[in-house]
Motif scaffolding. Structure first.
Motif, PDB file in Angstrom:
ATOM      1  N   ASP A 109      37.967  41.740  30.440  1.00  0.00           N
ATOM      2  CA  ASP A 109      36.996  40.749  30.905  1.00  0.00           C
ATOM      3  C   ASP A 109      37.010  40.575  32.419  1.00  0.00           C
ATOM      4  OD1 ASP A 109      39.523  39.714  30.905  1.00  0.00           O
ATOM      5  OD2 ASP A 109      38.943  37.699  30.228  1.00  0.00           O
ATOM      6  N   THR A 110      37.737  41.421  33.139  1.00  0.00           N
ATOM      7  CA  THR A 110      37.794  41.294  34.593  1.00  0.00           C
ATOM      8  C   THR A 110      36.586  41.963  35.241  1.00  0.00           C
ATOM      9  OG1 THR A 110      39.116  43.313  34.775  1.00  0.00           O
ATOM     10  CG2 THR A 110      40.312  41.225  34.607  1.00  0.00           C
ATOM     11  N   ALA A 111      36.212  41.454  36.412  1.00  0.00           N
ATOM     12  CA  ALA A 111      35.038  41.976  37.107  1.00  0.00           C
ATOM     13  C   ALA A 111      35.242  43.422  37.546  1.00  0.00           C
ATOM     14  CB  ALA A 111      34.717  41.094  38.314  1.00  0.00           C
ATOM     15  N   MET A 112      36.446  43.758  37.986  1.00  0.00           N
ATOM     16  CA  MET A 112      36.672  45.111  38.502  1.00  0.00           C
ATOM     17  C   MET A 112      36.601  46.175  37.408  1.00  0.00           C
ATOM     18  SD  MET A 112      40.782  45.261  39.291  1.00  0.00           S
ATOM     19  CE  MET A 112      40.643  43.969  40.514  1.00  0.00           C
ATOM     20  N   LEU A 113      36.768  45.772  36.151  1.00  0.00           N
ATOM     21  CA  LEU A 113      36.720  46.749  35.068  1.00  0.00           C
ATOM     22  C   LEU A 113      35.319  46.898  34.464  1.00  0.00           C
ATOM     23  CD1 LEU A 113      38.911  48.553  33.738  1.00  0.00           C
ATOM     24  CD2 LEU A 113      38.961  46.918  31.864  1.00  0.00           C
ATOM     25  N   GLN A 114      34.387  46.073  34.895  1.00  0.00           N
ATOM     26  CA  GLN A 114      33.047  46.118  34.315  1.00  0.00           C
ATOM     27  C   GLN A 114      32.345  47.473  34.477  1.00  0.00           C
ATOM     28  OE1 GLN A 114      31.908  43.802  32.150  1.00  0.00           O
ATOM     29  NE2 GLN A 114      34.047  43.190  32.518  1.00  0.00           N
ATOM     30  N   PRO A 115      32.520  48.194  35.610  1.00  0.00           N
ATOM     31  CA  PRO A 115      31.909  49.528  35.687  1.00  0.00           C
ATOM     32  C   PRO A 115      32.388  50.471  34.592  1.00  0.00           C
ATOM     33  CG  PRO A 115      32.535  48.782  37.873  1.00  0.00           C
ATOM     34  CD  PRO A 115      33.123  47.796  36.901  1.00  0.00           C
ATOM     35  N   VAL A 116      33.648  50.358  34.183  1.00  0.00           N
ATOM     36  CA  VAL A 116      34.174  51.209  33.110  1.00  0.00           C
ATOM     37  C   VAL A 116      33.541  50.813  31.776  1.00  0.00           C
ATOM     38  CG1 VAL A 116      36.248  51.944  31.890  1.00  0.00           C
ATOM     39  CG2 VAL A 116      36.335  51.528  34.355  1.00  0.00           C
TER      40      VAL A 116
END
Length: 226
Positions: A109-116
């Protein structure tokens, strides 16, 4: 009275240039030479500077990935993401599924993982930006370098200390030739090849590897330019 030839008026001969003109010309000539030499020196310094070679510069990536955290702190092996580094010329880049092997359960649920997450949902691969590149006319094979004992940090720098992955070495022709002329001091034992940081004590490769090195072949033009 006999005809007399008229006499032309006599004017004193004047020099074409003033005496100080020679001094001015010499000063200008010296200034031009110094300007050309200085410009050449500046160009040479810029060409061999980190700015020109982009050493220390980290390009934007589709995911805010930290080698310091993954490789340095968690000690994840380089081959987990760069799976073909031992078997092909290209080391390979992590696929979306490689990231999700861990991150399908943690930090989802983190923003930095959203592209993945978005990449997996849309079935579109991540487009990583290459940090370390060589010109198209240069042939480089990761697998043979790994097989001979060249470690990751030799070319990529202290990757285990980089929050953002930046170019670690210039990889100019001079830089590569210096290593090819005398590779032995830069080679390591197999257990140190994939270390994310430079070990305090270097373990040399096996005598078999050292005996297989032929510097005459390594410095042939056709070795890198095919």
């Amino acid at each position: 009275m006999p005809n007399e030839t008229p006499q032309l008026p006599h004017f004193p001969r004047q020099p074409l240039f003033r005496p100080r003109s020679t001094t001015i010309f010499r000063v200008l000539l010296l200034g031009a030479v110094l300007a050309v030499v200085s410009f050449g020196g500046v160009v040479l310094q810029v060409y061999h500077s980190p700015y020109w070679n982009r050493v220390g510069l980290a390009p934007d990536q589709p995911v805010l990935f930290s080698h310091r955290h993954h490789a340095g702190e968690l000690r994840i092996d380089c081959r987990f993401c760069h799976a073909t580094v031992e078997t092909s010329a290209f080391a390979g880049m992590p696929t979306t599924q490689t990231c999700l092997n861990c991150h399908s359960q943690i930090f989802t649920d983190t923003a930095m993982l959203q592209p993945v997450i978005r990449s997996a949902a849309l079935h579109q691969p991540l487009h990583w930006q290459r940090v370390t590149t060589v010109p198209d006319f240069v042939y480089f094979d990761h697998s043979i370098h790994i097989a001979k004992g060249v470690s990751c940090t030799t070319c990529h720098g202290e990757i285990g200390k980089m929050s953002l992955t930046a170019k670690g070495e210039p990889l100019t022709m001079r830089w590569c030739i210096d290593c090819h002329r005398n590779p032995a001091p830069r080679l390591r034992a197999p257990e140190q090849i994939f270390s994310p940081v430079t070990p305090a004590t270097r373990l040399p490769p096996s005598p078999v590897i050292l005996a297989s090195l032929h510097t005459q072949h390594l410095t042939n033009c056709s070795t890198c330019h095919r």
